[in-house]
Design a protein around this motif. Structure first.
Motif, PDB file in Angstrom:
ATOM      1  N   GLU A   1      61.497 -10.419  -1.212  1.00  0.00           N
ATOM      2  CA  GLU A   1      61.940 -11.058  -1.839  1.00  0.00           C
ATOM      3  C   GLU A   1      60.691 -11.920  -2.258  1.00  0.00           C
ATOM      4  O   GLU A   1      59.784 -12.356  -2.801  1.00  0.00           O
ATOM      5  N   ILE A   2      59.969 -12.583  -0.475  1.00  0.00           N
ATOM      6  CA  ILE A   2      58.954 -13.567  -1.124  1.00  0.00           C
ATOM      7  C   ILE A   2      57.525 -13.298  -0.943  1.00  0.00           C
ATOM      8  O   ILE A   2      56.909 -13.408  -1.670  1.00  0.00           O
ATOM      9  N   CYS A   3      57.719 -11.596  -0.713  1.00  0.00           N
ATOM     10  CA  CYS A   3      55.955 -10.730  -1.314  1.00  0.00           C
ATOM     11  C   CYS A   3      55.827 -10.488  -2.454  1.00  0.00           C
ATOM     12  O   CYS A   3      54.776 -10.630  -2.975  1.00  0.00           O
ATOM     13  N   GLU A   4      57.658 -10.125  -3.673  1.00  0.00           N
ATOM     14  CA  GLU A   4      57.517 -10.060  -5.102  1.00  0.00           C
ATOM     15  C   GLU A   4      56.482 -11.667  -5.239  1.00  0.00           C
ATOM     16  O   GLU A   4      56.293 -11.174  -6.714  1.00  0.00           O
ATOM     17  N   ALA A   5      56.866 -11.833  -4.611  1.00  0.00           N
ATOM     18  CA  ALA A   5      57.700 -13.989  -5.631  1.00  0.00           C
ATOM     19  C   ALA A   5      56.049 -14.049  -4.909  1.00  0.00           C
ATOM     20  O   ALA A   5      54.849 -14.399  -6.596  1.00  0.00           O
ATOM     21  N   CYS A   6      55.958 -13.943  -3.864  1.00  0.00           N
ATOM     22  CA  CYS A   6      53.619 -14.077  -4.084  1.00  0.00           C
ATOM     23  C   CYS A   6      53.091 -12.757  -4.501  1.00  0.00           C
ATOM     24  O   CYS A   6      51.915 -13.476  -4.987  1.00  0.00           O
ATOM     25  N   ALA A   7      53.375 -11.941  -5.255  1.00  0.00           N
ATOM     26  CA  ALA A   7      51.986 -10.700  -5.782  1.00  0.00           C
ATOM     27  C   ALA A   7      52.632 -11.577  -7.416  1.00  0.00           C
ATOM     28  O   ALA A   7      51.356 -11.352  -7.735  1.00  0.00           O
ATOM     29  N   VAL A   8      53.028 -11.928  -7.810  1.00  0.00           N
ATOM     30  CA  VAL A   8      53.882 -11.959  -8.712  1.00  0.00           C
ATOM     31  C   VAL A   8      52.430 -13.626  -9.395  1.00  0.00           C
ATOM     32  O   VAL A   8      52.227 -14.078 -10.264  1.00  0.00           O
ATOM     33  N   GLU A   9      53.058 -14.401  -7.802  1.00  0.00           N
ATOM     34  CA  GLU A   9      51.841 -15.920  -7.807  1.00  0.00           C
ATOM     35  C   GLU A   9      50.824 -15.300  -7.946  1.00  0.00           C
ATOM     36  O   GLU A   9      49.852 -15.704  -8.758  1.00  0.00           O
ATOM     37  N   CYS A  10      50.450 -14.363  -7.395  1.00  0.00           N
ATOM     38  CA  CYS A  10      48.571 -14.238  -6.611  1.00  0.00           C
ATOM     39  C   CYS A  10      48.295 -13.141  -8.119  1.00  0.00           C
ATOM     40  O   CYS A  10      47.164 -13.354  -8.425  1.00  0.00           O
ATOM     41  N   GLY A  11      49.287 -12.527  -8.794  1.00  0.00           N
ATOM     42  CA  GLY A  11      48.806 -11.767 -10.379  1.00  0.00           C
ATOM     43  C   GLY A  11      48.664 -12.802 -11.491  1.00  0.00           C
ATOM     44  O   GLY A  11      47.654 -11.911 -12.094  1.00  0.00           O
ATOM     45  N   LYS A  12      48.638 -14.419 -11.383  1.00  0.00           N
ATOM     46  CA  LYS A  12      48.369 -15.127 -12.781  1.00  0.00           C
ATOM     47  C   LYS A  12      46.838 -15.010 -12.440  1.00  0.00           C
ATOM     48  O   LYS A  12      46.619 -16.010 -13.606  1.00  0.00           O
ATOM     49  N   HIS A  13      46.156 -15.093 -11.037  1.00  0.00           N
ATOM     50  CA  HIS A  13      44.895 -15.726 -10.731  1.00  0.00           C
ATOM     51  C   HIS A  13      44.103 -14.559 -10.921  1.00  0.00           C
ATOM     52  O   HIS A  13      44.484 -13.613 -10.440  1.00  0.00           O
ATOM     53  N   SER A  14      42.793 -14.914 -11.511  1.00  0.00           N
ATOM     54  CA  SER A  14      41.599 -13.425 -11.204  1.00  0.00           C
ATOM     55  C   SER A  14      40.679 -13.235 -10.360  1.00  0.00           C
ATOM     56  O   SER A  14      40.307 -12.587 -10.726  1.00  0.00           O
ATOM     57  N   ASN A  15      41.578 -14.401  -9.132  1.00  0.00           N
ATOM     58  CA  ASN A  15      40.212 -13.876  -8.046  1.00  0.00           C
ATOM     59  C   ASN A  15      40.654 -13.302  -7.582  1.00  0.00           C
ATOM     60  O   ASN A  15      41.934 -12.493  -7.282  1.00  0.00           O
ATOM     61  N   GLU A  16      39.423 -12.698  -6.974  1.00  0.00           N
ATOM     62  CA  GLU A  16      39.226 -10.873  -6.148  1.00  0.00           C
ATOM     63  C   GLU A  16      40.459 -11.403  -4.700  1.00  0.00           C
ATOM     64  O   GLU A  16      41.315 -10.484  -4.957  1.00  0.00           O
ATOM     65  N   HIS A  17      40.215 -12.638  -3.489  1.00  0.00           N
ATOM     66  CA  HIS A  17      40.888 -12.901  -2.937  1.00  0.00           C
ATOM     67  C   HIS A  17      43.126 -12.444  -3.880  1.00  0.00           C
ATOM     68  O   HIS A  17      43.371 -11.792  -2.925  1.00  0.00           O
ATOM     69  N   CYS A  18      42.861 -13.131  -4.198  1.00  0.00           N
ATOM     70  CA  CYS A  18      44.891 -13.228  -5.275  1.00  0.00           C
ATOM     71  C   CYS A  18      44.627 -12.094  -5.658  1.00  0.00           C
ATOM     72  O   CYS A  18      45.867 -11.330  -5.684  1.00  0.00           O
ATOM     73  N   LYS A  19      43.843 -11.054  -6.285  1.00  0.00           N
ATOM     74  CA  LYS A  19      44.450  -9.606  -6.265  1.00  0.00           C
ATOM     75  C   LYS A  19      44.640  -8.770  -5.461  1.00  0.00           C
ATOM     76  O   LYS A  19      45.295  -8.761  -5.106  1.00  0.00           O
ATOM     77  N   LYS A  20      43.999  -8.544  -3.780  1.00  0.00           N
ATOM     78  CA  LYS A  20      44.066  -8.226  -2.693  1.00  0.00           C
ATOM     79  C   LYS A  20      45.402  -8.528  -2.195  1.00  0.00           C
ATOM     80  O   LYS A  20      46.323  -7.636  -1.875  1.00  0.00           O
ATOM     81  N   CYS A  21      45.493 -10.146  -3.096  1.00  0.00           N
ATOM     82  CA  CYS A  21      46.790 -10.670  -1.587  1.00  0.00           C
ATOM     83  C   CYS A  21      47.705 -10.116  -2.882  1.00  0.00           C
ATOM     84  O   CYS A  21      49.079  -9.227  -1.751  1.00  0.00           O
ATOM     85  N   ALA A  22      47.680 -10.091  -4.029  1.00  0.00           N
ATOM     86  CA  ALA A  22      49.155  -9.382  -4.728  1.00  0.00           C
ATOM     87  C   ALA A  22      49.442  -7.799  -4.538  1.00  0.00           C
ATOM     88  O   ALA A  22      50.302  -7.336  -4.601  1.00  0.00           O
ATOM     89  N   GLU A  23      48.236  -7.016  -3.951  1.00  0.00           N
ATOM     90  CA  GLU A  23      48.476  -5.838  -4.088  1.00  0.00           C
ATOM     91  C   GLU A  23      49.085  -5.582  -2.918  1.00  0.00           C
ATOM     92  O   GLU A  23      49.806  -4.573  -2.603  1.00  0.00           O
ATOM     93  N   ALA A  24      48.805  -6.522  -2.015  1.00  0.00           N
ATOM     94  CA  ALA A  24      49.549  -5.856  -0.646  1.00  0.00           C
ATOM     95  C   ALA A  24      50.301  -6.226  -0.225  1.00  0.00           C
ATOM     96  O   ALA A  24      51.746  -5.971   0.279  1.00  0.00           O
ATOM     97  N   CYS A  25      51.152  -7.572  -1.270  1.00  0.00           N
ATOM     98  CA  CYS A  25      52.620  -8.088  -1.326  1.00  0.00           C
ATOM     99  C   CYS A  25      53.173  -7.177  -2.016  1.00  0.00           C
ATOM    100  O   CYS A  25      54.545  -6.714  -1.454  1.00  0.00           O
ATOM    101  N   LYS A  26      52.892  -6.392  -3.318  1.00  0.00           N
ATOM    102  CA  LYS A  26      53.708  -4.964  -3.629  1.00  0.00           C
ATOM    103  C   LYS A  26      53.347  -3.785  -2.723  1.00  0.00           C
ATOM    104  O   LYS A  26      55.353  -3.780  -2.507  1.00  0.00           O
ATOM    105  N   LYS A  27      53.214  -3.298  -1.839  1.00  0.00           N
ATOM    106  CA  LYS A  27      52.942  -2.848  -1.250  1.00  0.00           C
ATOM    107  C   LYS A  27      53.781  -2.976   0.236  1.00  0.00           C
ATOM    108  O   LYS A  27      55.043  -2.127   0.043  1.00  0.00           O
ATOM    109  N   CYS A  28      54.013  -4.364   0.717  1.00  0.00           N
ATOM    110  CA  CYS A  28      55.190  -4.675   1.958  1.00  0.00           C
ATOM    111  C   CYS A  28      56.066  -5.360   1.436  1.00  0.00           C
ATOM    112  O   CYS A  28      57.115  -4.107   1.369  1.00  0.00           O
TER     113      CYS A  28
END
Length: 147
Positions: free
Chosen positions: A108-135
């Motif tokens: 649940e927390i990973c999904e919320a983090c992925a949604v939040e990171c997905g709002k940003h265009s930074n490369e680090h946020c994109k990588k984080c969102a992907e890792a969170c979705k997978k986790c």
């Protein structure tokens, strides 16, 4: 009397040796069982650790952004996500009986983090969102299997 021992002493020594061998065998079985318990969740442990690392990196990079105010929620979720991912990985690694419950929360927390990171265009946020979705996906699968 044989070999300087009374018959009762021989029986006690014999019973002690049998008990010691049985206990050693049981201990080895438990060690193998515990080793196996974490191995069956290895992919989930790996996903959690990878996600925690990406979240920590993302939070650090967010702190370096020009407009840090718009990154506050991202940083907070990154930190929370990293903490629960590391905790879930640790609990699975010791074969904790409540690992499936924690992994459900982790998802649940990973999904919320992925949604939040997905709002940003930074490369680090994109990588984080992907890792969170997978986790989140792996944790949900694990929590259903282990339940």
């Amino acid at each position: 009397m044989r070999y300087g021992f009374r018959e009762e002493e021989i029986i006690v020594l014999w019973a002690t040796a049998i008990l010691k061998n049985w206990l050693t065998a049981e201990l080895l079985k438990n060690q193998i069982s515990n080793k196996m318990s974490h191995q069956k969740f290895q992919s989930c442990i790996d996903a959690c650790v990878a996600c925690a690392v990406e979240c920590n990196h993302c939070a650090t990079e967010c702190l370096r952004e020009n407009d840090i105010k718009i990154m506050v929620n991202c940083i907070q979720l990154d930190r929370q996500c990293a903490v629960i991912c590391f905790a879930a990985a640790q609990l699975m690694s010791i074969g904790g009986e409540h690992a499936s419950h924690l992994c459900e929360e982790c998802a649940e927390i990973c999904e919320a983090c992925a949604v939040e990171c997905g709002k940003h265009s930074n490369e680090h946020c994109k990588k984080c969102a992907e890792a969170c979705k997978k986790c989140a996906e792996v944790c949900r699968s694990m929590s259903k299997v282990a339940a």
